[in-house]
Enzyme design. Structure first.
Site, PDB file in Angstrom:
ATOM      1  N   LYS A 193       0.861  -1.197   0.000  1.00  0.00           N
ATOM      2  CA  LYS A 193       0.000   0.000   0.000  1.00  0.00           C
ATOM      3  C   LYS A 193       0.887   1.232   0.000  1.00  0.00           C
ATOM      4  O   LYS A 193       1.528   1.563   0.995  1.00  0.00           O
ATOM      5  CB  LYS A 193      -0.912   0.045   1.235  1.00  0.00           C
ATOM      6  CG  LYS A 193      -2.004   1.094   1.027  1.00  0.00           C
ATOM      7  CD  LYS A 193      -2.770   1.460   2.269  1.00  0.00           C
ATOM      8  CE  LYS A 193      -2.228   2.673   2.963  1.00  0.00           C
ATOM      9  NZ  LYS A 193      -2.143   3.908   2.146  1.00  0.00           N
ATOM     10  N   GLY A 246       6.177   5.024   8.735  1.00  0.00           N
ATOM     11  CA  GLY A 246       5.254   6.147   8.845  1.00  0.00           C
ATOM     12  C   GLY A 246       5.307   6.747  10.233  1.00  0.00           C
ATOM     13  O   GLY A 246       6.313   6.635  10.947  1.00  0.00           O
ATOM     14  N   SER A 247       4.206   7.332  10.634  1.00  0.00           N
ATOM     15  CA  SER A 247       4.185   8.091  11.885  1.00  0.00           C
ATOM     16  C   SER A 247       4.077   7.169  13.100  1.00  0.00           C
ATOM     17  O   SER A 247       3.604   6.038  13.019  1.00  0.00           O
ATOM     18  CB  SER A 247       2.996   9.050  11.869  1.00  0.00           C
ATOM     19  OG  SER A 247       1.803   8.305  11.772  1.00  0.00           O
ATOM     20  N   GLY A 251       1.907   3.750  13.761  1.00  0.00           N
ATOM     21  CA  GLY A 251       2.698   2.584  14.194  1.00  0.00           C
ATOM     22  C   GLY A 251       2.117   1.944  15.447  1.00  0.00           C
ATOM     23  O   GLY A 251       1.959   0.716  15.531  1.00  0.00           O
ATOM     24  N   CYS A 304      12.597  11.345   8.231  1.00  0.00           N
ATOM     25  CA  CYS A 304      12.731  10.776   9.579  1.00  0.00           C
ATOM     26  C   CYS A 304      14.134  10.960  10.110  1.00  0.00           C
ATOM     27  O   CYS A 304      14.342  11.079  11.299  1.00  0.00           O
ATOM     28  CB  CYS A 304      12.365   9.309   9.545  1.00  0.00           C
ATOM     29  SG  CYS A 304      13.344   8.397   8.355  1.00  0.00           S
ATOM     30  N   GLU A 404       8.095  15.564  16.832  1.00  0.00           N
ATOM     31  CA  GLU A 404       8.607  15.527  15.469  1.00  0.00           C
ATOM     32  C   GLU A 404       7.782  16.535  14.649  1.00  0.00           C
ATOM     33  O   GLU A 404       6.564  16.382  14.530  1.00  0.00           O
ATOM     34  CB  GLU A 404       8.441  14.126  14.885  1.00  0.00           C
ATOM     35  CG  GLU A 404       9.019  14.031  13.499  1.00  0.00           C
ATOM     36  CD  GLU A 404       8.771  12.687  12.824  1.00  0.00           C
ATOM     37  OE1 GLU A 404       7.636  12.193  12.876  1.00  0.00           O
ATOM     38  OE2 GLU A 404       9.717  12.142  12.247  1.00  0.00           O
TER      39      GLU A 404
HETATM   40  P1  NAD Z   1       1.449   8.192   8.180  1.00  0.00           P
HETATM   41  O1  NAD Z   1       1.673   7.359   9.381  1.00  0.00           O
HETATM   42  O2  NAD Z   1       0.389   9.209   8.204  1.00  0.00           O
HETATM   43  O3  NAD Z   1       1.127   7.264   6.906  1.00  0.00           O
HETATM   44  C1  NAD Z   1       1.998   6.229   6.516  1.00  0.00           C
HETATM   45  C2  NAD Z   1       1.219   5.186   5.744  1.00  0.00           C
HETATM   46  O4  NAD Z   1       0.295   4.567   6.632  1.00  0.00           O
HETATM   47  C3  NAD Z   1       0.388   5.739   4.583  1.00  0.00           C
HETATM   48  O5  NAD Z   1       0.408   4.810   3.522  1.00  0.00           O
HETATM   49  C4  NAD Z   1      -1.004   5.826   5.189  1.00  0.00           C
HETATM   50  O6  NAD Z   1      -2.046   5.762   4.229  1.00  0.00           O
HETATM   51  C5  NAD Z   1      -1.006   4.592   6.065  1.00  0.00           C
HETATM   52  N1  NAD Z   1      -2.002   4.600   7.141  1.00  0.00           N
HETATM   53  C6  NAD Z   1      -2.532   5.659   7.786  1.00  0.00           C
HETATM   54  N2  NAD Z   1      -3.425   5.243   8.706  1.00  0.00           N
HETATM   55  C7  NAD Z   1      -3.447   3.882   8.639  1.00  0.00           C
HETATM   56  C8  NAD Z   1      -4.166   2.862   9.326  1.00  0.00           C
HETATM   57  N3  NAD Z   1      -5.058   3.156  10.281  1.00  0.00           N
HETATM   58  N4  NAD Z   1      -3.924   1.591   9.017  1.00  0.00           N
HETATM   59  C9  NAD Z   1      -3.033   1.268   8.063  1.00  0.00           C
HETATM   60  N5  NAD Z   1      -2.341   2.177   7.353  1.00  0.00           N
HETATM   61  C10 NAD Z   1      -2.535   3.481   7.651  1.00  0.00           C
HETATM   62  O7  NAD Z   1       2.880   8.840   7.838  1.00  0.00           O
HETATM   63  P2  NAD Z   1       3.281   9.817   6.664  1.00  0.00           P
HETATM   64  O8  NAD Z   1       2.743  11.177   6.959  1.00  0.00           O
HETATM   65  O9  NAD Z   1       2.985   9.197   5.341  1.00  0.00           O
HETATM   66  O10 NAD Z   1       4.869   9.835   6.828  1.00  0.00           O
HETATM   67  C11 NAD Z   1       5.504  10.616   7.766  1.00  0.00           C
HETATM   68  C12 NAD Z   1       5.999   9.793   8.936  1.00  0.00           C
HETATM   69  O11 NAD Z   1       6.804   8.712   8.463  1.00  0.00           O
HETATM   70  C13 NAD Z   1       6.894  10.582   9.852  1.00  0.00           C
HETATM   71  O12 NAD Z   1       6.573  10.347  11.200  1.00  0.00           O
HETATM   72  C14 NAD Z   1       8.281  10.054   9.532  1.00  0.00           C
HETATM   73  O13 NAD Z   1       9.229  10.222  10.551  1.00  0.00           O
HETATM   74  C15 NAD Z   1       8.003   8.637   9.214  1.00  0.00           C
HETATM   75  N6  NAD Z   1       9.080   8.057   8.399  1.00  0.00           N
HETATM   76  C16 NAD Z   1       9.941   7.177   8.983  1.00  0.00           C
HETATM   77  C17 NAD Z   1      10.984   6.639   8.246  1.00  0.00           C
HETATM   78  C18 NAD Z   1      11.951   5.663   8.865  1.00  0.00           C
HETATM   79  O14 NAD Z   1      12.611   4.950   8.124  1.00  0.00           O
HETATM   80  N7  NAD Z   1      12.070   5.590  10.168  1.00  0.00           N
HETATM   81  C19 NAD Z   1      11.140   6.993   6.910  1.00  0.00           C
HETATM   82  C20 NAD Z   1      10.241   7.888   6.349  1.00  0.00           C
HETATM   83  C21 NAD Z   1       9.199   8.406   7.113  1.00  0.00           C
END
Ligand code: NAD
Length: 504
Positions: A193, A246-247, A251, A304, A404
């Site tokens: 996804k 992601g966030s 997570g 990140c 963050e």
């Molecule tokens: P996000 O958590 O909003 O979304 C990430 C993904 O999760 C998207 O595909 C989104 O559609 C999906 N998602 C959202 N709600 C969900 C749910 N309830 N169930 C399943 N999937 C769901 O994050 P974002 O805004 O896309 O990215 C930014 C975040 O990602 C920041 O916190 C950043 O630090 C982190 N990030 C971490 C790394 C790393 O390697 N540590 C790398 C890049 C980004």
């Protein structure tokens, strides 16, 4: 004049999105779509289907079938290695096209995706090349009998099964590769996804997988937002592992929502990484420029790994701030297709409001605004642009030092001695990265061990495909990159055989 990217859609060859289930591209079963708006201009750029529960179910069942009945998990090593290496070559051949699609997706400028390795298609290709190397090299152990007697005991690494790979929008090339590279090398099948804010480059990357010879059903794609698409995926009983970047909030939710079937979970989450600058830094100006660069250039702090807390010794504090302000002034916003544009807009208006709110509260809490702090105007007024922002005299308890931001905002915090610096650096919920600048090798290694972070850069920082990458504390679970990443897509199996006369 207002910036407009609409015509680029045709020039770049962007097609509207589709779901991929068992090798067939199709719309959502109820026809629902998501309209993607460009972050630099607010224009509608394209649509992707919103996969509902039944679409996700079909995609997961296709991946399950390919895992349980298909050839991929049991394929001879040269088949898997061949597909992965061909794919790496295809990525390199299509780098220009993919960079253009990404610029339409998330507004990351071509300057960054062309010149900065961590943001490039080349690093994604290198990740696939790297993981192709594990296919025939990760084995198990043969273990001696513990209780004596004639026993044969050995361990194997089996592919973990069906992987739900969920991507954020900020760095799709690298993150796509860091999930699919090890998953496919290990023999898993995948339901991917992409983020609803960056689907188009990822969809093209998936098309190239079948050109490389990947069998149908091994990688399936569901597009759409967290709800309903992501939710249906993380709770599906036939998914064995979730690999999420992601966030922190999502997570945490994934850990809770997947607990019912005890899925394996890898999480790459956010950070609030510190950089420690000592008076004997080889070049304080360079330390300032590199730190500000991670927070403003390219992804505009939506990374990140950005080092968003600069802990600076009082003896070089003013020098650091001067160089940091100069670097912030060098950031250029604009058309992501122009090579003079050095940084991207914030991804959406929700993120724009959040960053402006954090800046406002930083000011109100008493942090000193050195530069930035407002939206860009003129031609850029329709886009989600925030001027590179530096706060000095930040207290580590302020929200601006703890949350963050995911925007171009650096918090600079003074310190007087090494122990104080380490205490402040480790006083955070996160633990993704850290940097330190010193010419004292003993101090460098002493602190590299004391800092509670997954990756510590001494006098510099870079992302490499073969190095483990991930977080301590609330920055995540597990590592991407290197052998440990490959192993995270396997289950360790023990096979025992007591040797009896009848069997010999
Ligand atoms: P996000 O958590 O909003 O979304 C990430 C993904 O999760 C998207 O595909 C989104 O559609 C999906 N998602 C959202 N709600 C969900 C749910 N309830 N169930 C399943 N999937 C769901 O994050 P974002 O805004 O896309 O990215 C930014 C975040 O990602 C920041 O916190 C950043 O630090 C982190 N990030 C971490 C790394 C790393 O390697 N540590 C790398 C890049 C980004």
């Amino acid at each position: 004049m207002t910036l407009s990217l609409g015509p680029r859609r045709d020039a770049v060859g962007l097609k509207d999105g589709a779901l991929l289930v068992d090798g067939k591209w199709r719309p959502a079963s109820d026809g629902a779509t998501w309209t993607h708006r460009h972050p630099a201009t607010g224009e509608a750029i394209g649509t992707v289907p919103v996969a509902n529960e039944s679409d996700v179910d079909e995609a997961v069942r296709a991946a399950r079938h390919a895992f349980d009945e298909g050839d991929w998990p049991r394929a001879r090593a040269h088949i898997r290695v061949g597909v992965l290496l061909r794919y790496a070559s295809l990525l390199r051949e299509h780098a220009e096209e993919l960079r253009g699609l990404q610029a339409l997706d998330n507004g990351v400028p071509l300057m960054f995706s062309t010149n900065i390795y961590a943001g490039s298609v080349e690093i994604a290709a290198d990740v696939f090349t790297h993981h192709a190397g594990w296919v025939d090299k990760v084995g198990g152990q043969t273990l001696p009998p513990y209780q004596g007697g004639d026993h044969l005991a050995m361990t194997f690494r089996d592919p973990i099964g069906v992987v739900a790979a969920i991507l954020p929008w900020n760095a799709p090339f690298l993150l796509f590769a860091q999930k699919l590279g090890p998953a496919l090398a290990a023999g898993c099948t995948v339901v991917l996804k992409p983020s609803e804010f960056a689907s188009f480059a990822v969809l093209r990357m998936v098309e190239l997988l079948s050109e490389a010879g990947l069998p149908d059903g091994v990688v399936n794609v569901v597009t759409g937002p967290g709800s309903p698409t992501g939710e249906a995926l993380i709770t599906h009983p036939l998914v064995d592992k979730i690999s999420f970047t992601g966030s922190r909030a999502v997570g945490r939710h994934i850990v809770e929502a997947s607990a019912g079937t005890l899925k394996r979970v890898s999480l790459e989450l956010g950070g609030k990484s510190p950089t420690l600058v000592f008076p004997d830094a080889p070049d304080v100006g360079m330390a300032a420029m590199t730190t500000v660069g991670t927070v403003t250039m390219g992804l505009s702090g939506q990374a990140c790994v950005a080092h968003t807390r600069a802990l600076v010794h009082r003896d070089v504090y003013d020098q650091f701030l001067g160089a940091a302000e100069t670097m912030a002034g060098a950031v250029t916003y604009g058309d992501p297709f122009e090579l003079s544009t050095t940084a991207s807009p914030l991804i959406n208006t929700r993120q724009l409001d959040r960053v402006l709110g954090l800046i406002e509260r930083g000011r109100a809490a008493g942090a000193r605004l050195v530069c930035g702090g407002e939206r860009a105007g003129g031609d850029l007024a329709e886009g989600n642009f925030v001027r590179p922002t530096i706060f000095a005299d930040v207290d580590n308890d302020m929200e601006i030092a703890r949350e963050e931001v995911f925007g171009p905002v650096l918090a600079v915090i003074p310190f007087t001695d090494e122990n104080e610096a380490v205490r402040i650096a480790n006083d955070t919920d996160y633990g993704l990265g850290a940097g330190l600048y010193t010419a004292d090798a003993k101090r460098a290694f002493r602190l590299a061990r004391r800092l509670r972070a997954g990756t510590v850069g001494i006098n510099g920082f870079q992302v490499e495909p073969h190095l483990p990458f991930g977080g301590f504390k609330q920055s995540g679970l597990g590592r991407e990159g290197g052998q440990s990443a490959f192993e995270a897509y396997t289950e360790l199996k023990t096979v025992l055989m007591p040797l009896t006369d009848e069997m010999m």
